[in-house]
Design an enzyme around this catalytic site. Structure first.
Site, PDB file in Angstrom:
ATOM      1  N   GLY A  73       0.825  -1.211  -0.176  1.00  0.00           N
ATOM      2  CA  GLY A  73       0.021  -0.050  -0.122  1.00  0.00           C
ATOM      3  C   GLY A  73       0.990   1.171  -0.002  1.00  0.00           C
ATOM      4  O   GLY A  73       2.139   1.188   0.099  1.00  0.00           O
ATOM      5  N   GLN A  75       1.189   3.612   2.331  1.00  0.00           N
ATOM      6  CA  GLN A  75       1.792   3.774   3.443  1.00  0.00           C
ATOM      7  C   GLN A  75       2.275   2.388   4.007  1.00  0.00           C
ATOM      8  O   GLN A  75       2.439   2.252   5.147  1.00  0.00           O
ATOM      9  CB  GLN A  75       0.791   4.231   4.542  1.00  0.00           C
ATOM     10  N   SER A  76       2.866   1.541   3.128  1.00  0.00           N
ATOM     11  CA  SER A  76       3.393   0.276   3.708  1.00  0.00           C
ATOM     12  C   SER A  76       4.681   0.423   4.377  1.00  0.00           C
ATOM     13  O   SER A  76       5.770   1.103   4.046  1.00  0.00           O
ATOM     14  CB  SER A  76       3.868  -0.411   2.246  1.00  0.00           C
ATOM     15  N   ASN A  77       4.674  -0.025   5.431  1.00  0.00           N
ATOM     16  CA  ASN A  77       5.954  -0.386   6.371  1.00  0.00           C
ATOM     17  C   ASN A  77       6.842  -1.119   5.740  1.00  0.00           C
ATOM     18  O   ASN A  77       8.129  -0.838   5.925  1.00  0.00           O
ATOM     19  CB  ASN A  77       5.614  -0.781   7.921  1.00  0.00           C
ATOM     20  N   CYS A  79       7.553  -1.648   2.701  1.00  0.00           N
ATOM     21  CA  CYS A  79       8.073  -0.869   1.403  1.00  0.00           C
ATOM     22  C   CYS A  79       9.154   0.071   2.035  1.00  0.00           C
ATOM     23  O   CYS A  79      10.208   0.263   1.620  1.00  0.00           O
ATOM     24  CB  CYS A  79       7.221  -0.277   0.737  1.00  0.00           C
TER      25      CYS A  79
END
Ligand code: PLP
Length: 337
Positions: A73, A75-77, A79
């Site tokens: 997403g 706001q992916s942690n 990534c």
């Protein structure tokens, strides 16, 4: 102790602390709550993903890859952790993000940009419909340029990433022994299932068999059972030999207790609700522990509910694994004012 471990980087700050939350535990009836602080695996590298990346990026380096391609997403942690790990080891990172590019970068996305990631955004429909083709396109693109790309699936949840929480299960077992108790349950947020799967398999392999409850932040219990089994099957094909596991895969899967509670998701992934925001405020102000609204807040809120009158209510000690996610708090700042 597990008799074998694949190659591993040393990038997480380990072991993370385990401590009781006694002010919060005293407020309502129920077991003593302990917190395993995997929000302290690092600062920019906070959270659970860095434990998985220790093994996954080691695998990429062992295969002499120079480019990491991953997804999640906006706001992916995962990534964000991949971008910063890639920067540390001189690897190019390309993110395939689900969602439209926001007008202003915040939270994890801001860090992705600071970390020098290449980012391509896909709207929801296109991402869901075409993801395998999109990933294939970029991998071929890099190969055509003479590069060696390495694909990391959502959340680094696969048979390699599973090692992150197999080793964390060992660490937690030692922590509890030192603190002088045996947990009745381990509770953790679950999204792509690798943390839940690693802890569940870890408890089994260590013979301690503490039940691990995944608190779903999306999807359903049935989905998580399938996904945990898929990742463990991948793990089994690669390492049941070196680990010396004398058991067939169906027998192993049959003996595992894969537990998921899926009734605290609310309206959907990354979408909150008033009781969740209240819980985040209460835990921060009473214990100095900052939860996030996408993962750990929902898991913690669900744990408190079940602790008062639910599956945890008759237990003595439960361990909540804090999986990080603080940067996901800021984009939802409007909910707290
Ligand atoms: C990714 C994530 C989780 C869920 O872990 P999975 O292994 O993907 O299930 C939980 N908490 C935070 C903060 C995360 O970033």
């Amino acid at each position: 102790m597990l008799p074998f471990s694949p190659p591993r980087l040393n990038i997480a700050q380990l072991p993370t602390p385990l401590r009781p939350l006694d002010r919060l535990s005293a407020l309502y009836s129920g077991p003593r709550i302990w917190i395993k602080q995997d929000d302290l695996t690092g600062s920019a590298l906070t959270g659970n993903k860095v434990r998985k990346l220790e093994f996954v990026v080691a695998d990429a380096l062992a295969e002499q890859c120079d480019t990491l391609v991953t997804c999640g997403g906006v706001q992916s942690n995962h990534c964000r952790a991949t971008v910063l790990t890639g920067a540390r080891f001189g690897l190019k990172v390309h993110l395939l993000l689900r969602g439209n590019k926001p007008n202003q970068s915040d939270g994890n996305l801001l860090l992705d940009e600071l970390g020098g990631a290449e980012i391509t955004f896909y709207d929801d429909d296109e991402y869901v419909r075409d993801f395998p083709a999109i990933a294939e396109h970029w991998l071929s693109h890099y190969k055509a340029q003479g590069k060696k790309p390495y694909f990391i699936p959502t959340g680094a949840s696969n048979g390699v990433g599973l090692w992150g929480y197999l080793s964390a299960a060992e660490e937690l077992k030692r922590d509890c022994e030192q603190a002088g108790f045996r947990p009745d349950a381990i509770v953790v947020a679950t999204g792509s299932a690798g943390t839940q799967g690693g802890l569940t398999l870890g408890e089994y392999l260590l013979g301690s068999n503490v039940p691990v409850y995944g608190m779903a932040v999306c999807d359903s219990s049935a989905y998580f059972k399938g996904k945990v089994e898929e990742d463990i099957s991948d793990w089994y094909r690669r390492w049941s030999g070196p680990v010396g596991l004398n058991k067939s895969l169906p027998a192993l899967l049959g003996e595992l207790n894969i537990l998921t509670l899926d009734n605290y998701i609310g309206p959907g992934y990354a979408q909150g609700y008033p009781a969740l925001y209240r819980c985040i405020k209460e835990v921060a102000s009473r214990e100095g522990v900052v939860l996030d609204p996408v993962y750990t807040g929902k898991a913690f809120y669900g744990m408190l509910e079940e602790r008062q009158n639910g599956v945890f209510s008759r237990m003595d000690n439960i361990v909540f694994v804090h999986t990080g996610g603080v940067y996901g708090l800021f984009p939802q700042r409007a909910e707290f004012t």
